[in-house]
Scaffold this motif. Sequence first.
Motif, PDB file in Angstrom:
ATOM      1  N   LEU A  28      -1.506 -10.892  -1.562  1.00 38.42           N
ATOM      2  CA  LEU A  28      -2.255  -9.698  -1.162  1.00 38.42           C
ATOM      3  C   LEU A  28      -3.631 -10.095  -0.637  1.00 38.42           C
ATOM      4  O   LEU A  28      -4.181  -9.413   0.233  1.00 38.42           O
ATOM      5  CB  LEU A  28      -2.370  -8.726  -2.338  1.00 38.42           C
ATOM      6  N   HIS A  38      -2.984 -11.157   3.063  1.00 38.91           N
ATOM      7  CA  HIS A  38      -2.707 -10.016   3.948  1.00 38.91           C
ATOM      8  C   HIS A  38      -3.883  -9.053   3.988  1.00 38.91           C
ATOM      9  O   HIS A  38      -4.054  -8.319   4.970  1.00 38.91           O
ATOM     10  CB  HIS A  38      -1.421  -9.309   3.505  1.00 38.91           C
ATOM     11  N   GLY A  39      -4.697  -9.055   2.935  1.00 40.39           N
ATOM     12  CA  GLY A  39      -5.920  -8.270   2.970  1.00 40.39           C
ATOM     13  C   GLY A  39      -6.835  -8.805   4.072  1.00 40.39           C
ATOM     14  O   GLY A  39      -7.345  -8.050   4.910  1.00 40.39           O
ATOM     15  N   GLN A  40      -6.982 -10.139   4.112  1.00 43.64           N
ATOM     16  CA  GLN A  40      -7.797 -10.761   5.153  1.00 43.64           C
ATOM     17  C   GLN A  40      -7.196 -10.549   6.533  1.00 43.64           C
ATOM     18  O   GLN A  40      -7.886 -10.178   7.472  1.00 43.64           O
ATOM     19  CB  GLN A  40      -7.892 -12.269   4.904  1.00 43.64           C
ATOM     20  N   PRO A  98       0.822  -1.221   0.000  1.00 47.39           N
ATOM     21  CA  PRO A  98       0.000   0.000   0.000  1.00 47.39           C
ATOM     22  C   PRO A  98       0.854   1.269   0.000  1.00 47.39           C
ATOM     23  O   PRO A  98       0.560   2.222  -0.704  1.00 47.39           O
ATOM     24  CB  PRO A  98      -0.796  -0.108   1.303  1.00 47.39           C
ATOM     25  N   ARG A 156      -7.704  -5.036   5.731  1.00 49.37           N
ATOM     26  CA  ARG A 156      -7.620  -3.884   4.844  1.00 49.37           C
ATOM     27  C   ARG A 156      -7.650  -4.380   3.403  1.00 49.37           C
ATOM     28  O   ARG A 156      -6.864  -5.253   3.037  1.00 49.37           O
ATOM     29  CB  ARG A 156      -6.298  -3.167   5.128  1.00 49.37           C
ATOM     30  N   ASP A 157      -8.534  -3.852   2.618  1.00 50.02           N
ATOM     31  CA  ASP A 157      -8.647  -4.277   1.224  1.00 50.02           C
ATOM     32  C   ASP A 157      -7.434  -3.775   0.451  1.00 50.02           C
ATOM     33  O   ASP A 157      -7.188  -2.581   0.379  1.00 50.02           O
ATOM     34  CB  ASP A 157      -9.934  -3.722   0.615  1.00 50.02           C
ATOM     35  N   LEU A 158      -6.656  -4.697  -0.100  1.00 53.58           N
ATOM     36  CA  LEU A 158      -5.423  -4.294  -0.782  1.00 53.58           C
ATOM     37  C   LEU A 158      -5.608  -4.165  -2.290  1.00 53.58           C
ATOM     38  O   LEU A 158      -4.637  -4.018  -3.017  1.00 53.58           O
ATOM     39  CB  LEU A 158      -4.301  -5.282  -0.449  1.00 53.58           C
ATOM     40  N   SER A 159      -6.834  -4.258  -2.744  1.00 52.13           N
ATOM     41  CA  SER A 159      -7.018  -4.016  -4.172  1.00 52.13           C
ATOM     42  C   SER A 159      -6.910  -2.516  -4.444  1.00 52.13           C
ATOM     43  O   SER A 159      -7.087  -1.698  -3.542  1.00 52.13           O
ATOM     44  CB  SER A 159      -8.362  -4.575  -4.651  1.00 52.13           C
ATOM     45  N   LEU A 204      -7.185  -6.653  -7.574  1.00 46.86           N
ATOM     46  CA  LEU A 204      -6.273  -7.122  -6.534  1.00 46.86           C
ATOM     47  C   LEU A 204      -5.036  -7.625  -7.271  1.00 46.86           C
ATOM     48  O   LEU A 204      -5.105  -8.636  -7.972  1.00 46.86           O
ATOM     49  CB  LEU A 204      -6.915  -8.252  -5.720  1.00 46.86           C
ATOM     50  N   SER A 242      -5.122  -8.356   7.713  1.00 44.19           N
ATOM     51  CA  SER A 242      -5.055  -6.993   8.239  1.00 44.19           C
ATOM     52  C   SER A 242      -6.424  -6.326   8.247  1.00 44.19           C
ATOM     53  O   SER A 242      -6.592  -5.255   8.820  1.00 44.19           O
ATOM     54  CB  SER A 242      -4.089  -6.165   7.393  1.00 44.19           C
TER      55      SER A 242
END
Length: 501
Positions: free
Chosen positions: A335, A338-340, A173, A344-347, A357, A342
Amino acid sequence: MKGDELYALLRRRGVLWPTAEIYGGAQGLYDYGPLGAKLKRRIEEAWTAWFVGLSHDYYLIEPAEILPEAVVRASGHLENFTDPEVTCENCHQAFRADTILEKVRPEGVDGLTPEQIADIVHEHRVRCPNCSSTALSVPKPFNLMFGLDFGVTGRERVYLRPETAQSSYLSFPRMWDVGRKALPLGVAVVGKAYRNEIAPRQVLFRMRAFTQTELQIFFDPSHFPLPFGRVRDESLPVVRAARRLAGSEEVEHVRAEELVSAGALPDFYVFHLVHSYHFFRDVLKLPADRLRLLEKSDQERAFYNRIQFDIEANLESLGGFKELGAVHYRGDYDLGRHGQGSGRDLSVTQTGGRSVLPHVLELTGGPDRYLWAVADLLLAQDGDRTVWRLPPYLAPVTAGVFPLIPKAHRAYALRLADELAAAGIDVQYDDAGTIGKRYARMDEAGTPFCVTVDGETVSDGPNRDTVTVRDRDSKTQERVPVASLSAHLGASTRSPRPARA
RNA sequence: GCGGGCAUAGUGUAGUCUGGUUAUCACAUAGGCUUGCCAAGCCUAUAACUCGGGUUCAAAUCCCGGUGCCCGCACCA
């Protein structure tokens, strides 16, 4: 050269040695000496110049080596990087599952799930070797990561990273902003990783603390523009998975374009595979006939890897082909995890409003292994001399500086060595023994040039203030004016870059 | 981690089976003489029994354990 022979030579010359040698050593840990530290650094610099040089969208970063537990839980390392271990609920001693079941199951527990192991323990009423209690837990994995106490209370759990890749994913990010919100985006890391290996072996090939060179490329799978035409006609020594399953490990030389058209590989994958191969062939100068690109089958590669070729070198010291690096197409696994993890949506949303994504293409390898390969393949007996044919930009010492006759030429040679050092050339002065011995010492250390101050240098004749420059590989000499010496020696010390224009 | 093997100067080794004088030799390294463009020669010096325990009048040598290395298996998300 055989493995222990090569290792003995490297130790003797101060390239590397075991850590804490005076205490008997520590398994899987090694120290680099003067030649090794410099050589490794040059290898890392050459790697960086080559791979970060592939695109103006690729960047080098240097993340921390310690990761919070949440990171390694999300990445899957906490659950997967493990060996089963049973603990006694009564006395709290821990035992390896295969040890505790030795009597009832001599064939070991490999391949069994924790539940199956627990069933066997229960069925045979196995007792704790320490307190004889039958209160043995369901096997928990023994972690191959080094855990650390963190913070003042020491209760926070952190880990030495088992691979540098995770650090790059975490940076995504931030790098998305720094890289001006555009894909593809490459993040390179040269750094240490730590694994509590069960059986460290083969010196630099299985260490508990080692360096990785990794380039993680984040991209939009539907649109990865790159100059494929530049590599189209390159031929690659591949061993395809299908052929291996059919029983052949024979190398086929296949053009990059064919791998895409007939081989069903994406062009971005082949493009980076070609450059990875060229790093070993053209930058490290490993002989092409010792290299191969081995495709891993569905069963062999990790489930999240969609495509994997290992880049292997045939090393006499280790008895065959050994992996130096690999190119992994990891999809959106990292991603996504780590999206799950954290929350936080990493797309990301690209120009034009397309949200994606990003997928990851990982170019990975280990400079410790590169160094060993460079020693194995480029260090050789040539008649009665040992020559390390390192490319000049990797050589720890660029030039040896000798007085032909120490008594007569020492002062001049010492001054010359200082001048060259001041001009940024790595030189080593030597006046011990005969001139032939000094050349031999330099050959063995991989020094490409030897500068000798002789009678003509200090005379009033036409060759005043000229020296002989002797080439390591050809053993030929040429006479060079001292004034142009640093330019002459410095010319070959820049490592290759990929073609960009 | 399992099985097998191994451990003597910086490197390679002799000696270990069959316990007994100052632990052999070569290369390397340092100094000296000599030579002076590819590891020459001579002299001198430096330097080792992996660690701990046991047996014995006596241990490099025999026994036990630790550590490390090598090979095979396993592992290497």
